[in-house]
Design a protein around this motif. Sequence first.
Motif, mmCIF file in Angstrom:
data_model
loop_
_atom_site.group_PDB
_atom_site.id
_atom_site.type_symbol
_atom_site.label_atom_id
_atom_site.label_comp_id
_atom_site.label_asym_id
_atom_site.label_seq_id
_atom_site.Cartn_x
_atom_site.Cartn_y
_atom_site.Cartn_z
ATOM 1 N N SER A 100 78.158 7.497 42.747
ATOM 2 C CA SER A 100 79.441 7.038 43.830
ATOM 3 C C SER A 100 79.551 6.134 44.084
ATOM 4 O O SER A 100 80.375 5.693 45.397
ATOM 5 C CB SER A 100 78.507 7.379 45.266
ATOM 6 O OG SER A 100 77.847 7.505 45.840
ATOM 7 N N THR A 102 80.251 1.642 42.791
ATOM 8 C CA THR A 102 80.730 1.130 41.503
ATOM 9 C C THR A 102 79.918 0.417 40.583
ATOM 10 O O THR A 102 78.865 0.238 41.001
ATOM 11 C CB THR A 102 81.883 -0.259 41.507
ATOM 12 O OG1 THR A 102 81.307 -1.057 42.651
ATOM 13 C CG2 THR A 102 82.542 0.440 42.972
ATOM 14 N N ARG A 139 83.084 2.725 38.339
ATOM 15 C CA ARG A 139 81.894 4.193 38.498
ATOM 16 C C ARG A 139 81.155 4.593 37.710
ATOM 17 O O ARG A 139 81.677 4.190 36.246
ATOM 18 C CB ARG A 139 82.404 4.696 39.436
ATOM 19 C CG ARG A 139 82.498 4.205 41.386
ATOM 20 C CD ARG A 139 82.681 6.215 42.032
ATOM 21 N NE ARG A 139 82.754 5.383 43.285
ATOM 22 C CZ ARG A 139 84.723 4.482 43.858
ATOM 23 N NH1 ARG A 139 85.269 4.247 43.175
ATOM 24 N NH2 ARG A 139 84.276 3.745 44.878
#
Length: 247
Positions: A100, A102, A139
């Motif tokens: 979840s 980056t 991500r």
Amino acid sequence: MDDAVRLESLTKTYGSGDSAVTALRDVHLSFPRGTFTAVMGPSGSGKSTLLQCAAALDRPTSGRVFIDGTDIAGLNETALTELRRESTGFVFQAFNLLPSLTAEQNVALPMRLAGRKPDRRTVQRALAQVGLEKKAGSRPGQLSGGQQQRVAIARALVTRPAVLFADEPTGALDLTTGRELLDMLRKLVDSPVDDGLATVVMVTHDPNVASYADRVLFLADGGLAGELISPTPEAVAARMTDLTVSR
């Protein structure tokens, strides 16, 4: 040249009594700053245990471990956690990124866990070291396997540790991507940023991977079984064959 990590009379035993298994036996080793070392050995030789103890992820049964000049034996769990966070980096075969977050947020995670506000310039520098400064906002699911492993390495480097430990870092990568990653690890040692002496200790089973290192240490039955300096894949493979046949 001083040592990033030094092991003195290192012994690690699991269990007790008749069921006790000794994974390491009286190992003496040093990993000088600014060097790249590969650790190899047959299955059950103790190489993963060696890496765990050298990185202070596991305490030895006896002997001493010095990381960046600090004897870990006298540290409580809080101090040991702080030492690992500041002085070591660890890269696993599985990338262990949070899906979840980056790339930038994953790299900044060690700082947040230490209770510090992440310095964006420091995080960006770590991403630049692995050639991913343009992927900061991506991500993990948007990155290739090789790029995910590079993010994992940037996360390990963000605190500028004394030593980077890598456990089969190319194991989940294809051949070409694995070579690119090894070239990057080699460059970290040969051309460190800010004149820092980067030190890499890597466990692998692949002679081609090991040949990127300055030296290869061989383990057998929990003890040292020799080393090769300036290794070639052929020399490493021959040594591994000898170790396997002699068991």
